[in-house]
Design a protein around this motif. Structure first.
Motif, PDB file in Angstrom:
ATOM      1  N   ASN A 172       0.806  -1.219   0.000  1.00  0.00           N
ATOM      2  CA  ASN A 172       0.000   0.000   0.000  1.00  0.00           C
ATOM      3  C   ASN A 172       0.835   1.263   0.000  1.00  0.00           C
ATOM      4  O   ASN A 172       0.313   2.345  -0.252  1.00  0.00           O
ATOM      5  CB  ASN A 172      -0.998   0.024   1.162  1.00  0.00           C
ATOM      6  N   TRP A 173       2.115   1.148   0.270  1.00  0.00           N
ATOM      7  CA  TRP A 173       3.000   2.280   0.009  1.00  0.00           C
ATOM      8  C   TRP A 173       2.940   2.587  -1.491  1.00  0.00           C
ATOM      9  O   TRP A 173       2.757   3.731  -1.904  1.00  0.00           O
ATOM     10  CB  TRP A 173       4.419   1.928   0.444  1.00  0.00           C
ATOM     11  N   MET A 174       3.067   1.543  -2.304  1.00  0.00           N
ATOM     12  CA  MET A 174       3.036   1.725  -3.752  1.00  0.00           C
ATOM     13  C   MET A 174       1.623   2.036  -4.261  1.00  0.00           C
ATOM     14  O   MET A 174       1.422   2.936  -5.062  1.00  0.00           O
ATOM     15  CB  MET A 174       3.571   0.478  -4.447  1.00  0.00           C
ATOM     16  N   VAL A 175       0.624   1.262  -3.796  1.00  0.00           N
ATOM     17  CA  VAL A 175      -0.739   1.456  -4.288  1.00  0.00           C
ATOM     18  C   VAL A 175      -1.254   2.855  -3.947  1.00  0.00           C
ATOM     19  O   VAL A 175      -1.899   3.510  -4.769  1.00  0.00           O
ATOM     20  CB  VAL A 175      -1.676   0.381  -3.722  1.00  0.00           C
ATOM     21  N   SER A 176      -0.963   3.325  -2.750  1.00  0.00           N
ATOM     22  CA  SER A 176      -1.426   4.665  -2.371  1.00  0.00           C
ATOM     23  C   SER A 176      -0.734   5.740  -3.199  1.00  0.00           C
ATOM     24  O   SER A 176      -1.323   6.797  -3.457  1.00  0.00           O
ATOM     25  CB  SER A 176      -1.199   4.904  -0.875  1.00  0.00           C
ATOM     26  N   LEU A 177       0.503   5.481  -3.630  1.00  0.00           N
ATOM     27  CA  LEU A 177       1.138   6.421  -4.558  1.00  0.00           C
ATOM     28  C   LEU A 177       0.392   6.435  -5.893  1.00  0.00           C
ATOM     29  O   LEU A 177       0.315   7.470  -6.559  1.00  0.00           O
ATOM     30  CB  LEU A 177       2.607   6.046  -4.780  1.00  0.00           C
ATOM     31  N   GLY A 178      -0.176   5.281  -6.264  1.00  0.00           N
ATOM     32  CA  GLY A 178      -1.011   5.246  -7.457  1.00  0.00           C
ATOM     33  C   GLY A 178      -2.283   6.047  -7.278  1.00  0.00           C
ATOM     34  O   GLY A 178      -2.727   6.744  -8.194  1.00  0.00           O
ATOM     35  N   VAL A 179      -2.893   5.959  -6.085  1.00  0.00           N
ATOM     36  CA  VAL A 179      -4.101   6.739  -5.779  1.00  0.00           C
ATOM     37  C   VAL A 179      -3.794   8.233  -5.868  1.00  0.00           C
ATOM     38  O   VAL A 179      -4.540   9.006  -6.482  1.00  0.00           O
ATOM     39  CB  VAL A 179      -4.630   6.380  -4.379  1.00  0.00           C
ATOM     40  N   VAL A 180      -2.679   8.632  -5.264  1.00  0.00           N
ATOM     41  CA  VAL A 180      -2.280  10.039  -5.306  1.00  0.00           C
ATOM     42  C   VAL A 180      -1.898  10.429  -6.730  1.00  0.00           C
ATOM     43  O   VAL A 180      -2.173  11.550  -7.176  1.00  0.00           O
ATOM     44  CB  VAL A 180      -1.102  10.286  -4.346  1.00  0.00           C
ATOM     45  N   GLY A 181      -1.293   9.479  -7.448  1.00  0.00           N
ATOM     46  CA  GLY A 181      -0.880   9.774  -8.821  1.00  0.00           C
ATOM     47  C   GLY A 181      -2.035  10.217  -9.699  1.00  0.00           C
ATOM     48  O   GLY A 181      -1.858  11.034 -10.610  1.00  0.00           O
ATOM     49  N   ALA A 182      -3.236   9.692  -9.415  1.00  0.00           N
ATOM     50  CA  ALA A 182      -4.407  10.096 -10.187  1.00  0.00           C
ATOM     51  C   ALA A 182      -4.769  11.561  -9.952  1.00  0.00           C
ATOM     52  O   ALA A 182      -5.526  12.140 -10.727  1.00  0.00           O
ATOM     53  CB  ALA A 182      -5.595   9.210  -9.831  1.00  0.00           C
ATOM     54  N   MET A 183      -4.223  12.139  -8.873  1.00  0.00           N
ATOM     55  CA  MET A 183      -4.566  13.522  -8.524  1.00  0.00           C
ATOM     56  C   MET A 183      -3.543  14.538  -9.006  1.00  0.00           C
ATOM     57  O   MET A 183      -3.805  15.740  -8.964  1.00  0.00           O
ATOM     58  CB  MET A 183      -4.698  13.653  -6.998  1.00  0.00           C
ATOM     59  N   ILE A 184      -2.382  14.072  -9.476  1.00  0.00           N
ATOM     60  CA  ILE A 184      -1.324  15.034  -9.799  1.00  0.00           C
ATOM     61  C   ILE A 184      -1.410  15.545 -11.237  1.00  0.00           C
ATOM     62  O   ILE A 184      -0.670  16.439 -11.616  1.00  0.00           O
ATOM     63  CB  ILE A 184       0.073  14.442  -9.554  1.00  0.00           C
ATOM     64  N   SER A 185      -2.308  14.952 -12.034  1.00  0.00           N
ATOM     65  CA  SER A 185      -2.465  15.385 -13.414  1.00  0.00           C
ATOM     66  C   SER A 185      -3.925  15.727 -13.682  1.00  0.00           C
ATOM     67  O   SER A 185      -4.827  15.167 -13.061  1.00  0.00           O
ATOM     68  CB  SER A 185      -2.001  14.285 -14.372  1.00  0.00           C
ATOM     69  N   THR A 186      -4.138  16.624 -14.614  1.00  0.00           N
ATOM     70  CA  THR A 186      -5.502  17.011 -14.977  1.00  0.00           C
ATOM     71  C   THR A 186      -5.925  16.408 -16.304  1.00  0.00           C
ATOM     72  O   THR A 186      -7.007  16.710 -16.800  1.00  0.00           O
ATOM     73  CB  THR A 186      -5.630  18.546 -15.047  1.00  0.00           C
ATOM     74  N   ASN A 187      -5.094  15.557 -16.914  1.00  0.00           N
ATOM     75  CA  ASN A 187      -5.511  14.862 -18.136  1.00  0.00           C
ATOM     76  C   ASN A 187      -5.394  13.361 -17.939  1.00  0.00           C
ATOM     77  O   ASN A 187      -4.665  12.879 -17.072  1.00  0.00           O
ATOM     78  CB  ASN A 187      -4.706  15.338 -19.358  1.00  0.00           C
ATOM     79  N   VAL A 188      -6.139  12.617 -18.748  1.00  0.00           N
ATOM     80  CA  VAL A 188      -6.246  11.168 -18.560  1.00  0.00           C
ATOM     81  C   VAL A 188      -4.902  10.472 -18.743  1.00  0.00           C
ATOM     82  O   VAL A 188      -4.533   9.599 -17.944  1.00  0.00           O
ATOM     83  CB  VAL A 188      -7.296  10.577 -19.523  1.00  0.00           C
ATOM     84  N   SER A 189      -4.152  10.838 -19.766  1.00  0.00           N
ATOM     85  CA  SER A 189      -2.875  10.163 -20.016  1.00  0.00           C
ATOM     86  C   SER A 189      -1.912  10.359 -18.859  1.00  0.00           C
ATOM     87  O   SER A 189      -1.214   9.420 -18.445  1.00  0.00           O
ATOM     88  CB  SER A 189      -2.255  10.666 -21.326  1.00  0.00           C
ATOM     89  N   GLY A 190      -1.880  11.562 -18.310  1.00  0.00           N
ATOM     90  CA  GLY A 190      -1.010  11.823 -17.171  1.00  0.00           C
ATOM     91  C   GLY A 190      -1.419  11.025 -15.948  1.00  0.00           C
ATOM     92  O   GLY A 190      -0.576  10.480 -15.220  1.00  0.00           O
ATOM     93  N   LYS A 191      -2.717  10.933 -15.705  1.00  0.00           N
ATOM     94  CA  LYS A 191      -3.213  10.152 -14.579  1.00  0.00           C
ATOM     95  C   LYS A 191      -2.824   8.675 -14.724  1.00  0.00           C
ATOM     96  O   LYS A 191      -2.378   8.033 -13.779  1.00  0.00           O
ATOM     97  CB  LYS A 191      -4.740  10.280 -14.482  1.00  0.00           C
ATOM     98  N   VAL A 192      -3.034   8.140 -15.929  1.00  0.00           N
ATOM     99  CA  VAL A 192      -2.763   6.717 -16.167  1.00  0.00           C
ATOM    100  C   VAL A 192      -1.281   6.408 -15.966  1.00  0.00           C
ATOM    101  O   VAL A 192      -0.924   5.415 -15.312  1.00  0.00           O
ATOM    102  CB  VAL A 192      -3.216   6.311 -17.581  1.00  0.00           C
ATOM    103  N   ILE A 193      -0.407   7.235 -16.497  1.00  0.00           N
ATOM    104  CA  ILE A 193       1.032   7.002 -16.345  1.00  0.00           C
ATOM    105  C   ILE A 193       1.430   7.049 -14.871  1.00  0.00           C
ATOM    106  O   ILE A 193       2.185   6.195 -14.383  1.00  0.00           O
ATOM    107  CB  ILE A 193       1.835   8.042 -17.150  1.00  0.00           C
ATOM    108  N   ALA A 194       0.908   8.038 -14.143  1.00  0.00           N
ATOM    109  CA  ALA A 194       1.249   8.182 -12.729  1.00  0.00           C
ATOM    110  C   ALA A 194       0.718   7.021 -11.896  1.00  0.00           C
ATOM    111  O   ALA A 194       1.341   6.622 -10.903  1.00  0.00           O
ATOM    112  CB  ALA A 194       0.704   9.512 -12.189  1.00  0.00           C
TER     113      ALA A 194
END
Length: 271
Positions: A172-194
């Motif tokens: 969940n260290w990694m998975v939660s970074l994925g959850v946060v990653g969805a918030m650091i970009s305002t476009n779909v491609s950026g969210k998916v990569i993060a």
């Protein structure tokens, strides 16, 4: 800009935690159910790829497709609310209580488990043509995974239990970074990569994810795994849930909140 600075996306984390705690029971259950179901499909998808190609790396590389889909749809995993909901309490948001956080966790657990369990039965039916034939190599692999990650840990006693707990923390260290990653970009491609990067890492490393396991172990039991439901609860789900809670909150939620929301006073520069 398509990228949000940490000071911006950490505020979104707290806002999301507040929204989840205050969400209605109906919406919480539905969103959790769908998240559990989609992640379960992603898990059997990844296992199928690994078995059919002989390349676990390829299965791990493609597993994040399920995680990305469910978060783009606004569904909730237990691993995500473990991190986000307490931040609203810590930030003293109006109407947020410890009871409300626990209620949210409980409802999401129930919804995730129900979604994962339904998919376990559906996929078991598909693999066996209505339980009329043998499950085949993918079903056999799921059964062997279930045995190895319950009885295999139990052989080592407390050390095995702690191993699962730590793998849950790292997961969940990694998975939660994925959850946060969805918030650091305002476009779909950026969210998916993060989201993709940390989810790929957790799956390939074999860390323990409580919601993936809600599907994997019941499915393994149906496929003939030589372990019991209580073996699964005691020697996998319980330590995994606790590890997911501690790892996600300690390594991601609290660290980001402490240094980007409640920042320390800036150092004074002497003239």
């Amino acid at each position: 800009m398509s990228y949000l600075a940490p000071s911006e996306f950490t505020k979104k984390m707290v806002d999301a935690g507040e929204s989840k705690v205050l969400m209605s029971t109906r919406d919480t259950i539905i969103r959790a159910f769908m998240a559990g179901a989609i992640l379960a499909l992603a898990a059997i998808f990844a296992i199928s790829i690994a078995v059919q190609t002989g390349q676990f790396l390829l299965g791990a590389l493609l597993f994040p497709v399920g995680f990305c889909m469910l978060y783009l749809m606004g569904f909730d995993l237990l691993t995500g609310v473990f991190v986000l909901a307490p931040l609203a309490l810590l930030d003293k948001r109006k109407g947020i209580t410890a009871t409300g956080v626990l209620r949210n966790w409980g409802l999401v657990f129930i919804g995730n488990f129900a979604g994962a369990l339904i998919v376990a039965f559906l996929m078991a039916y598909v693999f066996t043509y209505g339980f009329n034939i043998e499950p085949g190599p993918v079903g056999d692999k799921a059964a062997s995974i279930g045995e190895a990650r319950t009885l295999g840990y139990a052989e080592h006693g407390f050390a095995g239990w702690m191993t699962i707990f730590i793998r849950g923390m790292l997961c969940n260290w990694m998975v939660s970074l994925g959850v946060v990653g969805a918030m650091i970009s305002t476009n779909v491609s950026g969210k998916v990569i993060a989201m993709w990067m940390p989810i790929f890492l957790f799956f390939y490393m074999g860390f323990e994810h409580s919601v993936v396991n809600m599907f994997l172990f019941p499915f393994g039991l149906i496929m003939g795994g030589d372990f019991s439901f209580m073996d699964y609860i005691i020697w996998n789900e319980l330590p995994t849930v606790l590890g997911n809670l501690v790892g996600g909150l300690a390594f991601t939620g609290l660290t980001l909140y402490t240094t980007h929301v409640k920042t320390a006073a800036k150092r004074q520069v002497m003239p």
